[in-house]
Scaffold this motif. Structure first.
Motif, mmCIF file in Angstrom:
data_model
loop_
_atom_site.group_PDB
_atom_site.id
_atom_site.type_symbol
_atom_site.label_atom_id
_atom_site.label_comp_id
_atom_site.label_asym_id
_atom_site.label_seq_id
_atom_site.Cartn_x
_atom_site.Cartn_y
_atom_site.Cartn_z
ATOM 1 N N LYS A 188 -2.591 -2.935 2.767
ATOM 2 C CA LYS A 188 -1.279 -2.909 2.107
ATOM 3 C C LYS A 188 -0.186 -2.480 3.085
ATOM 4 C CE LYS A 188 -3.091 -2.049 -2.514
ATOM 5 N NZ LYS A 188 -3.331 -1.061 -3.552
ATOM 6 N N GLU A 189 -0.510 -1.484 3.924
ATOM 7 C CA GLU A 189 0.469 -1.020 4.908
ATOM 8 C C GLU A 189 0.763 -2.118 5.928
ATOM 9 O OE1 GLU A 189 -1.369 2.540 6.400
ATOM 10 O OE2 GLU A 189 -0.718 3.724 4.671
ATOM 11 N N GLN A 246 3.076 -4.667 4.410
ATOM 12 C CA GLN A 246 4.462 -4.185 4.386
ATOM 13 C C GLN A 246 5.122 -4.355 5.754
ATOM 14 O OE1 GLN A 246 6.250 -3.355 1.744
ATOM 15 N NE2 GLN A 246 4.449 -3.811 0.522
ATOM 16 N N THR A 247 4.364 -4.064 6.807
ATOM 17 C CA THR A 247 4.889 -4.226 8.157
ATOM 18 C C THR A 247 5.195 -5.696 8.442
ATOM 19 O OG1 THR A 247 3.602 -2.319 8.888
ATOM 20 C CG2 THR A 247 4.420 -3.790 10.605
ATOM 21 N N ILE A 277 5.893 -8.021 6.257
ATOM 22 C CA ILE A 277 7.059 -8.417 5.456
ATOM 23 C C ILE A 277 8.340 -7.928 6.128
ATOM 24 C CG2 ILE A 277 8.249 -8.004 3.264
ATOM 25 C CD1 ILE A 277 5.419 -8.032 1.942
ATOM 26 N N ALA A 278 8.311 -6.698 6.625
ATOM 27 C CA ALA A 278 9.492 -6.140 7.299
ATOM 28 C C ALA A 278 9.857 -6.946 8.543
ATOM 29 C CB ALA A 278 9.240 -4.680 7.674
ATOM 30 N N ALA A 304 1.467 -11.520 5.869
ATOM 31 C CA ALA A 304 1.422 -10.577 4.746
ATOM 32 C C ALA A 304 0.594 -11.151 3.599
ATOM 33 C CB ALA A 304 2.828 -10.244 4.275
#
Length: 148
Positions: free
Chosen positions: A62-63, A66-67, A69-70, A77
């Motif tokens: 999940k982390e 998120q990275t 997506i950022a 992702a």
């Protein structure tokens, strides 16, 4: 045992030609094997330890998503989240905050905890009883709220 279940599911994913599941399951098995062969593990992996590993892998996935997506890499992702979905099939259903609070209240009553000085004792029991079904940070926040 979870280890055996993962091995069987790898075979099923191969037959079904499910690349996402196969990648996720092979990664899980690799980490399980590393845990089994770690010093002091005696070539065994208890289900409780396997669940902790699965939780960690899901959290890392999940982390990573998120990275990605950022950094505008939705394709990576999506792949990561699809693998997390496979991992979560093996985890017990997560408890709601209300269910966690009820369990913590029962532990506080059982131990006779009076305040923050008893937090360590309550956290120890809560972490064991809620392992795999609640995240440590959430448990900690609820214990602090109830003991304050």
């Amino acid at each position: 045992m979870l280890f055996d279940q993962i091995s069987e599911d790898i075979k099923a994913a191969m037959k079904a030609r499910d690349k996402v599941a196969l990648d996720a399951l092979r990664n899980i098995k690799k980490v399980f094997l590393e845990a089994k062969t770690a010093p002091g593990a005696n070539d065994t992996l208890e289900d409780a330890d396997a669940l902790k590993i699965l939780q960690k892998l899901a959290k890392q996935g999940k982390e990573s998503a998120q990275t990605f997506i950022a950094n505008n890499r939705q394709d990576l992702a999506d792949n990561e989240l699809a693998q997390v979905e496979v991992i979560e099939r093996y985890l017990p259903k997560a408890l709601t905050p209300e269910e966690i609070e009820a369990a913590v209240k029962a532990i506080i009553a059982e131990t006779g905890a009076q305040g923050m000085k008893d937090m360590g004792r309550v956290m120890g029991l809560a972490s064991k009883q809620l392992a795999g079904r609640a995240d440590g940070r959430t448990i900690s926040e609820i214990v602090k709220k109830l003991l304050a």
